[in-house]
Design a protein around this motif. Structure first.
Motif, mmCIF file in Angstrom:
data_model
loop_
_atom_site.group_PDB
_atom_site.id
_atom_site.type_symbol
_atom_site.label_atom_id
_atom_site.label_comp_id
_atom_site.label_asym_id
_atom_site.label_seq_id
_atom_site.Cartn_x
_atom_site.Cartn_y
_atom_site.Cartn_z
ATOM 1 N N ASP A 122 0.811 -1.214 0.000
ATOM 2 C CA ASP A 122 0.000 0.000 0.000
ATOM 3 C C ASP A 122 0.844 1.264 0.000
ATOM 4 N N VAL A 123 1.993 1.236 0.680
ATOM 5 C CA VAL A 123 2.809 2.447 0.729
ATOM 6 C C VAL A 123 3.370 2.779 -0.653
ATOM 7 N N GLU A 124 3.638 1.765 -1.477
ATOM 8 C CA GLU A 124 4.115 2.029 -2.833
ATOM 9 C C GLU A 124 3.003 2.625 -3.691
ATOM 10 N N THR A 125 1.783 2.149 -3.510
ATOM 11 C CA THR A 125 0.638 2.744 -4.208
ATOM 12 C C THR A 125 0.466 4.195 -3.789
ATOM 13 N N LEU A 126 0.639 4.454 -2.494
ATOM 14 C CA LEU A 126 0.528 5.820 -1.968
ATOM 15 C C LEU A 126 1.601 6.722 -2.585
ATOM 16 N N ASP A 128 3.046 6.360 -5.479
ATOM 17 C CA ASP A 128 2.694 6.603 -6.877
ATOM 18 C C ASP A 128 1.632 7.695 -6.990
ATOM 19 N N LEU A 129 0.671 7.672 -6.091
ATOM 20 C CA LEU A 129 -0.405 8.662 -6.124
ATOM 21 C C LEU A 129 0.128 10.071 -5.919
ATOM 22 N N PHE A 130 1.106 10.230 -5.036
ATOM 23 C CA PHE A 130 1.593 11.556 -4.662
ATOM 24 C C PHE A 130 2.895 11.959 -5.355
ATOM 25 N N HIS A 131 3.340 11.214 -6.344
ATOM 26 C CA HIS A 131 4.710 11.432 -6.836
ATOM 27 C C HIS A 131 4.916 12.797 -7.487
ATOM 28 N N ARG A 132 3.856 13.456 -7.912
ATOM 29 C CA ARG A 132 3.998 14.783 -8.528
ATOM 30 C C ARG A 132 3.551 15.911 -7.593
ATOM 31 N N GLN A 133 3.256 15.580 -6.376
ATOM 32 C CA GLN A 133 2.767 16.572 -5.427
ATOM 33 C C GLN A 133 3.925 17.120 -4.585
ATOM 34 N N ARG A 134 3.952 18.436 -4.425
ATOM 35 C CA ARG A 134 5.013 19.053 -3.632
ATOM 36 C C ARG A 134 4.570 19.185 -2.181
ATOM 37 N N LYS A 135 5.564 19.297 -1.305
ATOM 38 C CA LYS A 135 5.360 19.434 0.137
ATOM 39 C C LYS A 135 4.588 18.246 0.712
ATOM 40 N N VAL A 136 4.919 17.052 0.197
ATOM 41 C CA VAL A 136 4.334 15.810 0.698
ATOM 42 C C VAL A 136 5.456 14.854 1.054
ATOM 43 N N SER A 137 5.377 14.294 2.251
ATOM 44 C CA SER A 137 6.336 13.289 2.696
ATOM 45 C C SER A 137 5.604 11.980 2.925
ATOM 46 N N ILE A 138 6.113 10.892 2.312
ATOM 47 C CA ILE A 138 5.528 9.562 2.485
ATOM 48 C C ILE A 138 6.468 8.737 3.359
ATOM 49 N N ARG A 139 5.929 8.183 4.439
ATOM 50 C CA ARG A 139 6.730 7.399 5.374
ATOM 51 C C ARG A 139 6.189 5.972 5.453
ATOM 52 N N ASN A 140 7.095 5.035 5.755
ATOM 53 C CA ASN A 140 6.750 3.620 5.858
ATOM 54 C C ASN A 140 7.265 3.098 7.197
ATOM 55 N N GLU A 141 6.460 3.302 8.234
ATOM 56 C CA GLU A 141 6.873 2.884 9.572
ATOM 57 C C GLU A 141 5.634 2.645 10.435
ATOM 58 N N ASP A 142 5.838 2.136 11.626
ATOM 59 C CA ASP A 142 4.739 1.969 12.560
ATOM 60 C C ASP A 142 4.067 3.325 12.801
ATOM 61 N N ALA A 143 2.748 3.301 12.851
ATOM 62 C CA ALA A 143 1.995 4.554 12.966
ATOM 63 C C ALA A 143 2.381 5.346 14.196
#
Length: 277
Positions: A122-126, A128-143
């Protein structure tokens, strides 16, 4: 790691949670200074309601689909529905924005997003969804680790959504422990916690622990589809810490409409202060 929100996207709980999210973003945007939004359980961000998984449960049919042609929506639900309509093509309802993508639709250019998702696919799908959006950080860790790592944000103002899947037997305890740790790091932030209402005893214990936590200004907002029955998912609850001024007046009409139109004869929406100032 087994939970996938695609089976539940757009259900009554999503509608309530995301309508409240719209109201919270509107309140934050009343001030010009940028803010940060942290989503601890982000999922994939955007859902195809025609996917096999979504149609298997068809929960959206009794959720967002019930609002699609309604003509008597209160203002907040009109705004919420329009956001979803703008994310679709024509008059059709196919895609449903989860909380991260809804936040992206709502934020201003200088507002930042931090989206955390533990599931490795799911994090990889996330991303991909945001790859062109600025000021967005995607993290993959325990909530709950993300709360420690990301707070306080550099903007010093903003909103945290903690929205667990509640697969673990001790999720209420983890939720409260995570909140208390986050609050110690950033006591001025706005926190919104979502929880399912399945066991009224368990929910009441959660409320009691919140009351004893030492945290003030806790607003409770419950949407119950029918009288609670232990083991059955009958309601959607939110608690908000440091909610914006008069937020309850903004969200109450939306909750009342949802109770009348999506629930049974015993459905209701209750918004009150669990812990005042």
């Amino acid at each position: 790691m087994n939970y996938r929100h695609i089976y539940h996207a757009g259900n009554f709980a999503d509608v309530w949670k995301h309508a409240v999210l719209v109201a919270l973003f509107d309140a934050l945007k009343q001030k010009a200074k940028p803010f940060c939004y942290l989503d601890t359980h982000a999922g994939i961000g955007r859902y195809d309601l025609q996917a096999e998984e979504a149609r298997k449960t068809a929960e959206a049919d009794k959720g967002i689909a019930s609002l699609w042609q309604a003509t008597d929506l209160p203002e907040l639900l009109q705004q919420y529905r329009q956001l979803i309509a703008d994310d679709n093509v024509g008059d059709s309802l196919r895609y449903y924005p989860g909380s991260p993508w809804l936040a992206n639709l709502l934020r201003r250019e200088d507002d930042s997003l931090i989206c955390n998702e533990l599931h490795p696919v799911d994090v990889e799908t996330l991303r991909d969804l945001f790859h062109r959006q600025r000021k967005v950080s995607i993290r993959n860790e325990d909530a709950y680790q993300s709360l420690t790592a990301c707070l306080p944000p550099k903007e010093k103002r903003g909103l945290v959504l903690i929205d667990p899947p509640f697969e673990k037997v001790d999720e209420f305890r983890q939720l409260l422990d995570g909140l208390k740790n986050a609050y110690q790091r950033w006591p001025t932030g706005i926190y919104t916690l979502w929880y399912p209402i399945k066991s009224r005893v368990e929910v009441q214990q959660f409320y009691r622990r919140l009351e004893l936590s030492g945290i003030r200004r806790i607003l409770r907002a419950e949407l119950n589809m029918k009288r609670p029955t232990d083991g059955e998912f009958t309601g959607s609850g939110l608690v908000m810490i440091n909610p914006p001024w008069q937020i309850e007046q903004r969200i109450q009409p939306a909750g009342d409409w949802l109770a009348r139109h999506l629930g049974g004869a015993e459905a209701n929406c209750t918004i009150d202060w669990l812990v005042p100032e």
